[in-house]
Motif scaffolding. Sequence first.
Motif, mmCIF file in Angstrom:
data_model
loop_
_atom_site.group_PDB
_atom_site.id
_atom_site.type_symbol
_atom_site.label_atom_id
_atom_site.label_comp_id
_atom_site.label_asym_id
_atom_site.label_seq_id
_atom_site.Cartn_x
_atom_site.Cartn_y
_atom_site.Cartn_z
ATOM 1 N N VAL A 70 0.784 -1.288 0.201
ATOM 2 C CA VAL A 70 -0.181 0.158 -0.062
ATOM 3 C C VAL A 70 0.970 1.264 0.066
ATOM 4 O O VAL A 70 1.794 1.428 0.803
ATOM 5 N N LEU A 71 0.443 2.405 -0.843
ATOM 6 C CA LEU A 71 1.257 3.268 -0.855
ATOM 7 C C LEU A 71 0.368 4.459 -0.656
ATOM 8 O O LEU A 71 -0.844 4.622 -1.000
ATOM 9 N N ARG A 72 0.647 5.637 0.052
ATOM 10 C CA ARG A 72 -0.151 6.732 0.140
ATOM 11 C C ARG A 72 0.506 8.108 -0.500
ATOM 12 O O ARG A 72 1.665 8.326 -0.074
ATOM 13 N N ALA A 73 -0.098 8.825 -0.700
ATOM 14 C CA ALA A 73 -0.120 10.299 -1.357
ATOM 15 C C ALA A 73 -1.276 11.305 -0.993
ATOM 16 O O ALA A 73 -2.262 10.713 -1.096
ATOM 17 N N ARG A 74 -1.106 12.557 -1.128
ATOM 18 C CA ARG A 74 -1.882 13.420 -1.031
ATOM 19 C C ARG A 74 -2.884 13.378 -2.294
ATOM 20 O O ARG A 74 -4.022 13.611 -2.203
ATOM 21 N N LEU A 75 -2.069 13.196 -3.511
ATOM 22 C CA LEU A 75 -2.903 13.249 -4.907
ATOM 23 C C LEU A 75 -2.288 12.008 -5.552
ATOM 24 O O LEU A 75 -0.955 11.812 -5.649
ATOM 25 N N VAL A 76 -3.116 11.249 -6.276
ATOM 26 C CA VAL A 76 -2.524 10.191 -7.161
ATOM 27 C C VAL A 76 -2.831 10.717 -8.721
ATOM 28 O O VAL A 76 -4.096 11.196 -8.988
ATOM 29 N N VAL A 77 -1.875 10.737 -9.625
ATOM 30 C CA VAL A 77 -1.985 11.172 -11.034
ATOM 31 C C VAL A 77 -1.867 10.002 -11.990
ATOM 32 O O VAL A 77 -0.779 9.269 -11.798
ATOM 33 N N ASP A 78 -2.811 9.339 -12.462
ATOM 34 C CA ASP A 78 -2.896 8.435 -13.307
ATOM 35 C C ASP A 78 -2.436 8.576 -14.755
ATOM 36 O O ASP A 78 -2.933 9.472 -15.419
ATOM 37 N N ALA A 79 -0.976 8.370 -14.980
ATOM 38 C CA ALA A 79 -0.492 8.499 -16.326
ATOM 39 C C ALA A 79 -0.030 7.137 -17.015
ATOM 40 O O ALA A 79 1.073 7.315 -17.616
ATOM 41 N N SER A 80 -0.913 6.413 -16.567
ATOM 42 C CA SER A 80 -0.552 4.838 -17.128
ATOM 43 C C SER A 80 -0.826 4.768 -18.488
ATOM 44 O O SER A 80 -0.845 3.516 -18.965
ATOM 45 N N GLY A 81 -1.674 5.603 -19.218
ATOM 46 C CA GLY A 81 -2.081 5.221 -20.469
ATOM 47 C C GLY A 81 -3.584 5.028 -20.787
ATOM 48 O O GLY A 81 -4.366 5.051 -19.760
ATOM 49 N N HIS A 82 -4.175 5.097 -22.033
ATOM 50 C CA HIS A 82 -5.527 4.954 -22.196
ATOM 51 C C HIS A 82 -6.251 3.703 -21.862
ATOM 52 O O HIS A 82 -7.408 3.644 -21.530
ATOM 53 N N GLY A 83 -5.307 2.721 -21.428
ATOM 54 C CA GLY A 83 -6.068 1.463 -21.002
ATOM 55 C C GLY A 83 -6.393 1.308 -19.587
ATOM 56 O O GLY A 83 -6.530 0.141 -19.014
ATOM 57 N N SER A 84 -5.858 2.388 -18.616
ATOM 58 C CA SER A 84 -6.168 2.439 -17.365
ATOM 59 C C SER A 84 -7.643 1.760 -16.734
ATOM 60 O O SER A 84 -8.566 2.409 -17.324
ATOM 61 N N ALA A 85 -7.735 1.081 -16.115
ATOM 62 C CA ALA A 85 -8.949 0.760 -15.486
ATOM 63 C C ALA A 85 -9.312 1.221 -14.281
ATOM 64 O O ALA A 85 -10.224 1.017 -13.609
ATOM 65 N N LEU A 86 -8.349 2.327 -13.749
ATOM 66 C CA LEU A 86 -8.933 3.046 -12.713
ATOM 67 C C LEU A 86 -9.288 4.316 -12.620
ATOM 68 O O LEU A 86 -10.354 4.670 -12.131
#
Length: 445
Positions: free
Chosen positions: A164-180
């Motif tokens: 588990v990782l924690r951050a104030r904000l998460v930015v998903d830059a993993s590509g167009h296929g992201s399921a998140l």
Amino acid sequence: MALPLAAEPAEGALCAEVLVLGAGPAGLAIAAALVEQGVAVALLCPGDPQAAWPNTYGVWGDEVDALGLGHLLEHRWQHTVSYFGPGAADAADSANAPTPHRRDYGLFDKQKLQHHWLEQLRRGGVPWHRGEAVAVEVAQNLEPGRAGGPPGGCSVVTLASGEVLRARLVVDASGHGSALIGRPSDGPVAGQAAYGVVGRFTAPPVEPGQFVLMDFRCDHLPFEQRQQQPTFLYAMDLGDGRHFVEETSLALAPPLSFDTLRQRLQLRLAHRGLAISAVEHEEFCLFPMNLPLPDLQQPLLAFGGAAAMVHPASGYLVGALLRRAPELAQALAGALADPAASPASLAAAGWQALWSQPLRRKHALYQFGLEKLMRFPEQRLRQFFATFFALPNEQWYGFLTNTLSVPELVAAMVRLFLTAPPGVRLGLMNLQGRELALLARLLRP
């Protein structure tokens, strides 16, 4: 010096202010821009962020010049043209008459571009975590005195490994296929597919020093194939007897197969009396062109393909990453300055910077245009592009780079309509499928 692999953070502690998912061009671009704003950043990616990128990235010369990044180009062409075939334009009486673009075009040196961003991350001491995110949740800070617990709460990222990782904000830059990333369903998503080869040929496939943006000539195809989905050649002289040729489908749902594109490329080359003599690199590209905008209320922010930033009309992305990452990073740095800001409010500030109302209007207009082009038969499509590139240089360039304002974009499209051949005008007026809904988003994005 490589980016440091991060140690597992203490239980409940933040790994960073912002955790960026992905280490491709989008991930490195936004992470580097945040570092420049003084934000504490960490990366999460399945493999080494220094691993080589597989695909090539093109950009108009003016785009990188405006950012002072022309040195990141490996190749640059002044002789830039397209071919739209016989009858495509008034001045084109021959199938071999080119349409000149009169603008430089460049191909990034992928390693230089990657190292440009990695060096900024190294200077900022950015660590990276190895793993794949499978869930992101928002946790309220129920114990304000606990180490690493910001007053506004944090985003909790669960990895496939269970870590588990924690951050104030998460930015998903993993590509167009992201399921998140949550986004509405808007019907079939059209993909741009391309198959290309970097190598040597028995004869030059393009003129010396030439870059061909679009070669829609189809005289190499049997008549029945000309009635099927159109494709075009994207090609360039790399010097020293090397060339890059790529058969490309603008956008289709479902997309054309790589086997079909390979066969069409071979037919095109054979019709010109040449063949591939040595292959240095094969390129397989497939990405969505009309991905719906994400849910802009979600507390998980996205950037790049995951944020639907691929240009719906041109397929370009990297120029937008370079131009827009600093804008987004500045907005996020301002929001992060409030220690009580929640992940939802931080994401909201990011979504507003990324997809303001004017940008949402333009996105709807671009998607409407793409929907039209996907319905056009081969001849009408060639006529459309010949008319498009006959627009004033600043108009077609601003359209392709998404740098026109909404009024300027509308003016360009009205001019195109008024100057287009009757068949193209008729095709633009005939509304089908979801085109009316897309136009409605222009008014209420």
